[in-house]
Write an enzyme that holds these catalytic residues in place. Structure first.
Site, PDB file in Angstrom:
ATOM      1  CB  CYS A   2     -25.664 -11.957  10.331  1.00 11.26           C
ATOM      2  SG  CYS A   2     -26.070 -11.935   8.588  1.00 11.26           S
ATOM      3  NE  ARG A  27     -20.979 -11.678  13.975  1.00 10.56           N
ATOM      4  CZ  ARG A  27     -20.329 -12.823  13.972  1.00 10.56           C
ATOM      5  NH1 ARG A  27     -19.281 -12.987  14.742  1.00 10.56           N
ATOM      6  NH2 ARG A  27     -20.715 -13.813  13.191  1.00 10.56           N
ATOM      7  CD1 TRP A  74     -21.986  -9.543   4.835  1.00 14.22           C
ATOM      8  CD2 TRP A  74     -21.371  -7.641   5.818  1.00 14.22           C
ATOM      9  NE1 TRP A  74     -20.922  -9.043   4.145  1.00 14.22           N
ATOM     10  CE2 TRP A  74     -20.515  -7.883   4.729  1.00 14.22           C
ATOM     11  CE3 TRP A  74     -21.172  -6.499   6.602  1.00 14.22           C
ATOM     12  CZ2 TRP A  74     -19.486  -7.016   4.393  1.00 14.22           C
ATOM     13  CZ3 TRP A  74     -20.145  -5.656   6.263  1.00 14.22           C
ATOM     14  CH2 TRP A  74     -19.320  -5.914   5.171  1.00 14.22           C
ATOM     15  CG  ASN A 100     -24.129 -15.435  11.346  1.00 18.06           C
ATOM     16  OD1 ASN A 100     -23.799 -15.120  10.206  1.00 18.06           O
ATOM     17  ND2 ASN A 100     -23.265 -15.629  12.318  1.00 18.06           N
ATOM     18  N   GLY A 101     -25.355 -16.804   8.470  1.00 16.06           N
ATOM     19  CA  GLY A 101     -24.743 -17.851   7.647  1.00 16.06           C
ATOM     20  C   GLY A 101     -25.336 -17.830   6.254  1.00 16.06           C
ATOM     21  CD  GLU A 477       2.132  -3.844   5.859  1.00 18.38           C
ATOM     22  OE1 GLU A 477       2.226  -2.702   5.377  1.00 18.38           O
ATOM     23  OE2 GLU A 477       1.512  -4.077   6.912  1.00 18.38           O
ATOM     24  CE  LYS A 481       2.251  -3.227  10.075  1.00 20.08           C
ATOM     25  NZ  LYS A 481       1.025  -2.916   9.402  1.00 20.08           N
ATOM     26  CD  GLU A 484       2.781   0.168  12.198  1.00 20.88           C
ATOM     27  OE1 GLU A 484       2.375  -0.612  11.346  1.00 20.88           O
ATOM     28  OE2 GLU A 484       2.143   1.176  12.535  1.00 20.88           O
ATOM     29  CG  HIS A 500      22.208   1.363  -8.081  1.00 15.57           C
ATOM     30  ND1 HIS A 500      23.089   1.610  -9.115  1.00 15.57           N
ATOM     31  CD2 HIS A 500      21.466   0.305  -8.474  1.00 15.57           C
ATOM     32  CE1 HIS A 500      22.867   0.748 -10.095  1.00 15.57           C
ATOM     33  NE2 HIS A 500      21.885  -0.056  -9.725  1.00 15.57           N
ATOM     34  CE  LYS A 597      -6.556   0.023  13.631  1.00 18.54           C
ATOM     35  NZ  LYS A 597      -5.481  -0.676  12.899  1.00 18.54           N
TER      36      LYS A 597
HETATM   37  C1  F6R Z   1       0.326   0.742   9.698  1.00 17.14           C
HETATM   38  C2  F6R Z   1      -0.942   1.434   9.776  1.00 17.14           C
HETATM   39  C3  F6R Z   1      -1.078   2.745   9.083  1.00 17.14           C
HETATM   40  C4  F6R Z   1      -2.422   2.802   8.344  1.00 17.14           C
HETATM   41  C5  F6R Z   1      -2.642   4.207   7.753  1.00 17.14           C
HETATM   42  C6  F6R Z   1      -3.922   4.280   6.971  1.00 17.14           C
HETATM   43  O1  F6R Z   1       0.294  -0.467  10.364  1.00 17.14           O
HETATM   44  O2  F6R Z   1      -1.862   0.963  10.369  1.00 17.14           O
HETATM   45  O3  F6R Z   1      -0.031   2.970   8.215  1.00 17.14           O
HETATM   46  O4  F6R Z   1      -2.420   1.839   7.336  1.00 17.14           O
HETATM   47  O5  F6R Z   1      -2.669   5.150   8.791  1.00 17.14           O
HETATM   48  O6  F6R Z   1      -5.021   4.019   7.767  1.00 17.14           O
HETATM   49  P1  F6R Z   1      -6.398   3.598   7.134  1.00 17.14           P
HETATM   50  O7  F6R Z   1      -6.200   2.269   6.477  1.00 17.14           O
HETATM   51  O8  F6R Z   1      -7.336   3.534   8.297  1.00 17.14           O
HETATM   52  O9  F6R Z   1      -6.777   4.648   6.143  1.00 17.14           O
END
Ligand code: F6R
Length: 602
Positions: A2, A27, A74, A100-101, A477, A481, A484, A500, A597
């Site tokens: 919340c 939040r 929430w 909140n809580g 992963e 990471k 990118e 292989h 993003k």
């Molecule tokens: C990697 C990254 C991207 C997202 C992908 C899916 O760090 O952020 O690979 O994971 O573009 O995005 P969402 O999760 O928003 O559907």
């Protein structure tokens, strides 16, 4: 989680409350409400849905009251609804509260109050607070607060208004955040600094076990026993964006460090007395499913691979994890006996959304695991389960991923339960998840070590991540990471696949990051890694506490966790590794080149 705002001063309170709630939208919430007070009494308005829905019900400029409280809820106890929304008021409509809580002992308190004749309007735990205040109030609100808060168990940040003091807000907190602020125009309370930073940079972070009385010119702080406390004011020397960074150099680092709390929030209320509570799952029929797809993109796709691995381990229904961009064009077998699970941080990824729409058209039952409330994927799914990671601003996904891992573990365990399948390690996994915030914190403490190891990439163009079974999720992963954010070329391999082909690339000082946390295959992975060492590779090994690894110079051992959960602590180390590699190379960590993003195009 919340969000709370409060104001008393010279200006109209309503716009201040609403703009504060807007800053707290990250939040997560499912309803919103406000109470304003003046000498004519209390005015309360609540709405299920978005803040905009509340604003549409109010002609904002026509409200001149200068004292009020606001809340975004929430849902924990009781469904999202207008009745369950805050603020809650007493029967005489003279006291109003937001909370909140979670009040853990609310059932006992509620029973006592009912026996005294109190009637409850909502299903919430929070409503007991306003009736307790009503019960104890005899003209001295601070005394009533003292008696009330000392009876509450659990976590709470509370703001209180009363018609007897229309220019005063009372607040109290324990284990939920509350910041107070003061300007020439009044005093403020909120769940987080950005909510008040537009109005003041002088803030007081209320500590657990403290209450405060806010009047337009003054804030007085007390213990829960009404003893005055000397307030510790802090001047915030930065702007809203920096405040949102919370003192970290970048959003990515902040978000990496937020993971203990993000996981805690994601699990909050979902594991109780060994039982899993996931909202709305009863809407679906898991007994009729004969095929399951996990569908997502990028990092979320890695969470899908993890989910699918657990699903295949426990549930006797064919399942597969597919990248959303492939799923759409692969003519998948989808009908009304299919379950499709979509995973997305933003809830807006075009490929994932299109795949979801296609599967719905074909009659599938759909579940989404989403971080952004009210996003397109959340709205289009039959059932949405939210990760409560808070806003993820850095392009590279960190806390969204680990919260996805925690939530899909609960989801698959719950599906198994609803299908009548016994998972022998269920209790151990639930306990392991509950301990995960501490485990993650222990991994964050290894940041200096990861920084040192990231330095191995200084003069390198490539890195190889290897592992088997569930370690392969961390491998994928970790490699993504690193690519990118640091632009170092990174490949992910099953350890057994190296020989292989890819082993041809290993030469002196090639950086290999190896994961060996899965007991049945750890020894085999280690012998694969030794093959790379024999060719001069610089190997960093991440393994368990007791795994023998005598030949390795750079070994990081994760704490004792159930092997099925090891991917979470391992991921934290790999995030730090990627982060420091990027910093070392001078990259724009939060906004890596060519990436967005939210990928709302195909
Ligand atoms: C990697 C990254 C991207 C997202 C992908 C899916 O760090 O952020 O690979 O994971 O573009 O995005 P969402 O999760 O928003 O559907």
């Amino acid at each position: 989680m919340c969000g709370i705002t409060a104001f008393t001063g010279k200006d109209a309170a309503l716009p201040i409350l609403l703009s504060g709630l807007e800053k707290l939208e990250y939040r997560g919430y499912d309803s919103a409400g406000i109470t304003l007070v003046d000498d004519k009494g209390l005015f309360t308005k609540k709405a299920k849905g978005r803040l905009k829905d509340l604003e549409d019900m109010l002609d904002v400029p026509s409200f001149h009251q200068t004292t009020g409280i606001g809340h975004t809820r929430w849902a924990t106890h009781g469904v999202p609804s207008q009745l369950n929304s805050h603020p809650h008021t007493n029967a005489a409509n003279t006291i109003s509260i937001v909370h909140n809580g979670i009040i853990e002992n609310y059932e006992g308190i509620k029973a006592n109050l009912k026996a005294k004749g109190y009637e409850f309007q909502s299903e919430t735990d929070s409503e007991v607070i306003v009736h307790l205040l009503d019960y104890y109030y005899d003209g001295n609100m601070l005394e009533a607060m003292k008696k009330t808060v000392n009876q509450l168990e659990g976590s709470f940040a509370i703001c209180v208004l009363s018609t007897d003091e229309p220019d005063t807000v009372y607040v109290a907190k324990t284990a939920s955040p509350m910041v107070l602020g003061k300007s020439e125009n009044g005093t403020f309370a909120a769940s987080d600094i950005p909510a008040i930073l537009e109005y003041t940079k002088d803030v007081l972070i209320l500590e657990d076990g403290q209450m405060a009385k806010l009047t337009p010119n003054e804030i007085s702080v007390y213990t829960f026993h009404c003893e005055p406390v000397e307030a510790k004011w802090t001047h915030i020397p930065y702007d809203i964006e920096a405040a949102q960074k919370g003192g970290y150099d970048t959003f990515m680092l902040k978000e990496i460090y937020e993971q203990p709390e993000a996981i805690r929030e994601t699990l909050r209320g979902r594991i109780e007395k060994g039982e899993i509570h996931l909202e709305d799952l009863e809407k679906l029929d898991f007994t009729k499913i004969n095929r399951v797809y996990f569908v997502a993109c990028g990092t979320a796709w890695h969470a899908g691979i993890y989910a699918n691995t657990l699903f295949q381990k426990w549930i006797d229904v064919p399942s597969i994890c597919v990248a959303a961009s492939e799923f759409r064009y692969s003519d998948p077998h989808v009908d009304d006996k299919t379950l499709c699970v979509y995973i997305s941080q933003s809830g807006e990824t075009a490929d994932t959304l299109a795949a979801l729409k296609m599967s719905k058209e074909k009659g599938a039952q759909t579940i989404s695991i989403v971080n952004v409330l009210g996003s397109s994927i959340a709205r289009a799914s039959d059932v949405t389960l939210y990760t409560c990671a808070g806003p993820e601003i850095a392009v590279a996904s960190t806390k969204a991923f680990t919260t996805q891992l925690a939530l899909v573990t609960l989801l698959i365990l719950k599906i198994a339960e609803l299908r009548g399948t016994d998972v022998a390690c269920k209790a151990e996994l639930l306990e392991g998840l509950k301990q995960m915030p501490e485990v993650v914190s222990a991994m964050l403490d290894k940041h200096e070590l990861m920084k040192e190891y990231a330095g191995f990439l200084k003069n390198q163009q490539d890195a190889y991540f290897i592992g088997r079974q569930l370690d392969y999720v961390s491998v994928l992963e970790g490699a993504l990471k690193l690519k990118e954010v640091s632009y170092v070329h990174a490949d992910a391999y099953f350890a057994g696949e190296l020989k292989h082909g890819a082993i041809a690339l290993i030469e002196k000082d090639t950086v290999v990051i190896a994961m060996a946390t899965q007991p049945e295959v750890a020894a085999k992975t280690i012998s694969n890694i030794e093959e790379t060492m024999a060719r001069g590779a610089n190997v960093i090994l991440i393994t368990t506490k007791d795994q023998p690894a005598p030949k390795f110079k750079y070994v990081i051992r994760i704490p004792d966790v159930h092997p099925l959960l090891a991917v979470i602590p391992v991921t934290i180390l790999l995030q730090l590794f990627a982060y420091y590699a990027a910093v070392e190379k001078g990259r724009d960590v939060d906004k890596p080149r060519n990436l967005a993003k939210s990928v709302t195009v195909e």
